[in-house]
Design a protein around this motif. Structure first.
Motif, PDB file in Angstrom:
ATOM      1  N   SER A 375     -96.340  25.441  15.749  1.00 51.59           N
ATOM      2  CA  SER A 375     -96.170  24.117  15.162  1.00 51.59           C
ATOM      3  C   SER A 375     -94.767  23.570  15.353  1.00 51.59           C
ATOM      4  O   SER A 375     -94.543  22.370  15.167  1.00 51.59           O
ATOM      5  N   ALA A 376     -93.821  24.428  15.724  1.00 55.00           N
ATOM      6  CA  ALA A 376     -92.442  23.974  15.897  1.00 55.00           C
ATOM      7  C   ALA A 376     -91.682  24.943  16.790  1.00 55.00           C
ATOM      8  O   ALA A 376     -92.046  26.119  16.917  1.00 55.00           O
ATOM      9  N   ILE A 377     -90.607  24.428  17.395  1.00 51.71           N
ATOM     10  CA  ILE A 377     -89.799  25.223  18.319  1.00 51.71           C
ATOM     11  C   ILE A 377     -88.331  25.083  17.939  1.00 51.71           C
ATOM     12  O   ILE A 377     -87.806  23.960  17.898  1.00 51.71           O
ATOM     13  N   PRO A 378     -87.624  26.186  17.657  1.00 53.69           N
ATOM     14  CA  PRO A 378     -86.179  26.095  17.442  1.00 53.69           C
ATOM     15  C   PRO A 378     -85.475  25.669  18.730  1.00 53.69           C
ATOM     16  O   PRO A 378     -85.779  26.179  19.811  1.00 53.69           O
ATOM     17  N   ILE A 379     -84.553  24.735  18.616  1.00 52.23           N
ATOM     18  CA  ILE A 379     -83.729  24.303  19.743  1.00 52.23           C
ATOM     19  C   ILE A 379     -82.360  24.977  19.573  1.00 52.23           C
ATOM     20  O   ILE A 379     -81.709  24.801  18.534  1.00 52.23           O
ATOM     21  N   VAL A 380     -81.934  25.726  20.572  1.00 54.63           N
ATOM     22  CA  VAL A 380     -80.747  26.568  20.442  1.00 54.63           C
ATOM     23  C   VAL A 380     -79.758  26.307  21.573  1.00 54.63           C
ATOM     24  O   VAL A 380     -80.107  25.709  22.604  1.00 54.63           O
ATOM     25  N   ASP A 381     -78.515  26.779  21.380  1.00 60.36           N
ATOM     26  CA  ASP A 381     -77.523  26.687  22.446  1.00 60.36           C
ATOM     27  C   ASP A 381     -77.593  27.942  23.309  1.00 60.36           C
ATOM     28  O   ASP A 381     -78.496  28.780  23.150  1.00 60.36           O
ATOM     29  N   ASP A 382     -76.632  28.102  24.220  1.00 59.78           N
ATOM     30  CA  ASP A 382     -76.669  29.232  25.150  1.00 59.78           C
ATOM     31  C   ASP A 382     -76.532  30.576  24.446  1.00 59.78           C
ATOM     32  O   ASP A 382     -76.904  31.607  24.993  1.00 59.78           O
ATOM     33  N   GLY A 383     -75.993  30.572  23.228  1.00 62.01           N
ATOM     34  CA  GLY A 383     -75.863  31.811  22.471  1.00 62.01           C
ATOM     35  C   GLY A 383     -76.983  32.000  21.467  1.00 62.01           C
ATOM     36  O   GLY A 383     -76.896  32.863  20.590  1.00 62.01           O
ATOM     37  N   ASN A 384     -78.051  31.200  21.598  1.00 65.76           N
ATOM     38  CA  ASN A 384     -79.211  31.235  20.696  1.00 65.76           C
ATOM     39  C   ASN A 384     -78.866  30.848  19.258  1.00 65.76           C
ATOM     40  O   ASN A 384     -79.577  31.232  18.326  1.00 65.76           O
ATOM     41  N   SER A 385     -77.786  30.085  19.080  1.00 64.46           N
ATOM     42  CA  SER A 385     -77.459  29.551  17.753  1.00 64.46           C
ATOM     43  C   SER A 385     -78.267  28.278  17.518  1.00 64.46           C
ATOM     44  O   SER A 385     -78.404  27.439  18.414  1.00 64.46           O
ATOM     45  N   LEU A 386     -78.775  28.127  16.309  1.00 67.99           N
ATOM     46  CA  LEU A 386     -79.681  27.030  15.988  1.00 67.99           C
ATOM     47  C   LEU A 386     -78.979  25.678  16.012  1.00 67.99           C
ATOM     48  O   LEU A 386     -77.904  25.504  15.424  1.00 67.99           O
ATOM     49  N   ILE A 387     -79.567  24.724  16.717  1.00 64.72           N
ATOM     50  CA  ILE A 387     -79.086  23.345  16.758  1.00 64.72           C
ATOM     51  C   ILE A 387     -80.024  22.432  15.980  1.00 64.72           C
ATOM     52  O   ILE A 387     -79.603  21.614  15.177  1.00 64.72           O
ATOM     53  N   ASP A 388     -81.307  22.601  16.199  1.00 66.00           N
ATOM     54  CA  ASP A 388     -82.306  21.739  15.565  1.00 66.00           C
ATOM     55  C   ASP A 388     -83.676  22.395  15.707  1.00 66.00           C
ATOM     56  O   ASP A 388     -83.796  23.499  16.251  1.00 66.00           O
ATOM     57  N   VAL A 389     -84.699  21.712  15.229  1.00 67.90           N
ATOM     58  CA  VAL A 389     -86.080  22.180  15.353  1.00 67.90           C
ATOM     59  C   VAL A 389     -86.918  21.005  15.833  1.00 67.90           C
ATOM     60  O   VAL A 389     -86.765  19.879  15.332  1.00 67.90           O
ATOM     61  N   TYR A 390     -87.790  21.247  16.812  1.00 72.42           N
ATOM     62  CA  TYR A 390     -88.701  20.198  17.269  1.00 72.42           C
ATOM     63  C   TYR A 390     -90.117  20.623  16.897  1.00 72.42           C
ATOM     64  O   TYR A 390     -90.586  21.693  17.283  1.00 72.42           O
ATOM     65  N   SER A 391     -90.799  19.768  16.122  1.00 71.02           N
ATOM     66  CA  SER A 391     -92.139  20.098  15.640  1.00 71.02           C
ATOM     67  C   SER A 391     -93.168  19.139  16.220  1.00 71.02           C
ATOM     68  O   SER A 391     -92.824  18.113  16.807  1.00 71.02           O
TER      69      SER A 391
END
Length: 485
Positions: A375-391
């Motif tokens: 239902s949703a996908i975490p959007i991350v930077d190159d270090g897998n740190s959370l930026i946002d979520v797209y649902s």
């Protein structure tokens, strides 16, 4: 460096003490015996955790009482020591003279079982990522799980969907003969991810239109072999789309049964347990609560759209003053078989956690949402740190100004897609706070459940303290699968 200080004017030892309120609010104040019950000390939200407020005060050793003022209402925290005082029920704390020296820390929500207010001494958050949790905290017995599940199940069986109905509100339903384009504009403008469908010819509710329908339509428009064109979308009715949907679903699922075809609904007198099981088994986010006073079921009335967050709110409200009867509530989530986690090195057999970078295409995101059944996908930077979520529900933002007709899915990046959603929201700060809820692996199940009772919050991303590196994700469905066994 923080430490136990001495007031040079009096020689009194002062101990920096951190107070934390974890339960949200717009304005949170602290008052206590150490302020003479007169000065109101403002508390600030923690970075990345907008529902958690904190403040550090220098206190003298000894016994102190305190309360919180949340949006004008006096509150105490039931998860801390409390007593009856001159100002009603108050929280209490005792600071010994020999408190340990203090060191700088990264302020994060509190560890389960640890007071929300305490001396701010050396404290290293330990989560699933480093595998260092005390044995007592990291283990959970089958007996505790079974006792908790039984008590929750009994409660859900004894209460009905009628209790989910609000005192007032509205439910938006759509005519099946409405053009698809207009229908998705309505979803966007009303800020809703799903709407029941009414068929005047049949005199009944026949299904729902959801964000996943819009996703499938956009993918079909982008398919060069599609029979559906942008011009046809202007007049294409919901009924015509539903009739053609089975062909598209056949391309996704060979069995043609990936999505429910018949309307999944419940009655107001169905038990909360039956409603929750229907949502889980049919893989839907909401189900209409429909009632008919006629014996033949004619003239149905749409009362409410039931969701797991509403049922979870009933559970939390019922056990609010008897949380000790559910032993699993104070257990850290990393000790519970709950959610989807990033696999450890060498770990096999677990379901991978779907994540995307900001430069990934919207087309890739939509494919992942449909084909991976998430239902949703975490959007991350190159270090897998959370930026946002797209649902899934974010896709309705493309209805604004017919954006769907002006873009190519494979050319729009996730950064651009997320920006489009923020631009369509009047308060981007509130928008991000609601959509991107986080927790730590050492947070309690109870704290996660409380966050998920907010109808705007459907998932919690588990992050590493400080770096915000994604460690896992917990959805409402995950919680109910665990609670119902």
């Amino acid at each position: 460096m923080f430490g136990s200080n001495a007031d040079p004017s009096s020689g009194t030892v002062l101990i920096p003490t951190r107070f934390v309120w974890r339960y949200g609010g717009r304005r949170v104040l602290l008052v206590g015996s150490f302020t003479g019950w007169s000065e109101h000390i403002p508390m600030s939200p923690m970075e990345g955790f907008p529902t958690v407020f904190q403040v550090i005060c220098n206190l003298t050793p000894g016994y102190h009482q305190f309360k919180f003022n949340v949006d004008g209402e006096w509150c105490h925290d039931e998860h801390q020591n409390f007593d009856c005082g001159s100002y009603g029920i108050v929280n209490t704390v005792f600071l010994p003279m020999d408190s340990e020296p203090l060191v700088p820390v990264i302020f994060t929500p509190e560890t389960p079982g640890r007071s929300n207010m305490e001396v701010d001494d050396t404290f290293n958050r330990r989560g699933r990522s480093d595998g260092i949790l005390s044995e007592a905290a990291s283990t959970i017995s089958e007996a505790d799980i079974e006792v908790s599940r039984h008590r929750i199940s009994v409660f859900l069986l004894q209460h009905t969907a009628y209790e989910l109905l609000p005192e007032s509100g509205k439910v938006v339903a759509l005519d099946v003969n409405l053009p698809v384009k207009q229908a998705f504009h309505i979803l966007y403008e009303q800020g809703i991810p799903v709407a029941p469908l009414w068929d005047f010819d049949k005199g009944n509710f026949v299904g729902v239109l959801s964000a996943i329908d819009f996703i499938l339509i956009l993918r079909e428009l982008g398919n060069h072999g599609s029979n559906l064109t942008e011009e046809e979308l202007e007049t294409h009715t919901i009924l015509a789309w539903k009739d053609g949907k089975s062909r598209i679903l056949g391309q996704i699922d060979g069995n043609g049964g990936f999505f429910p075809r018949a309307l999944v609904h419940a009655g107001p007198y169905d038990s909360l347990r039956d409603v929750a099981l229907k949502i889980l088994q049919k893989k839907v986010s909401t189900i209409p609560i429909v009632h008919s006073s006629s014996p033949d079921g004619s003239v149905p009335q749409l009362l409410h759209l039931a969701s797991l967050s509403g049922i979870l709110k009933c559970i939390c409200r019922h056990f609010k003053h008897s949380s000790s009867s559910l032993p699993i509530l104070q257990k850290p989530i990393c000790s519970i078989p709950l959610g989807t986690w990033v696999p450890r090195i060498g770990e096999s057999g677990s379901r991978p956690l779907a994540m995307l970078r900001q430069n990934a295409s919207l087309s890739a995101a939509l494919s992942l949402l449909v084909e991976a059944d998430v239902s949703a996908i975490p959007i991350v930077d190159d270090g897998n740190s959370l930026i946002d979520v797209y649902s899934r529900s974010d896709i309705t933002s493309l209805a604004k100004d017919k954006a769907y007709a002006q873009i190519r899915l494979e050319e729009m990046s996730m950064h651009q897609a997320l920006q489009l959603g923020q631009n369509g929201n009047s308060s981007s700060a509130m928008y991000n706070a609601q959509r991107c809820q986080m927790c730590l692996a050492s947070d309690s199940l109870h704290s996660v459940m409380e966050k998920l009772t907010n109808p705007e919050v459907r998932r919690i991303v588990i992050v590493e303290s400080g770096s915000r590196r994604v460690e896992g994700i917990i959805t409402l469905s995950d919680v109910f699968r665990f609670l119902l066994g």
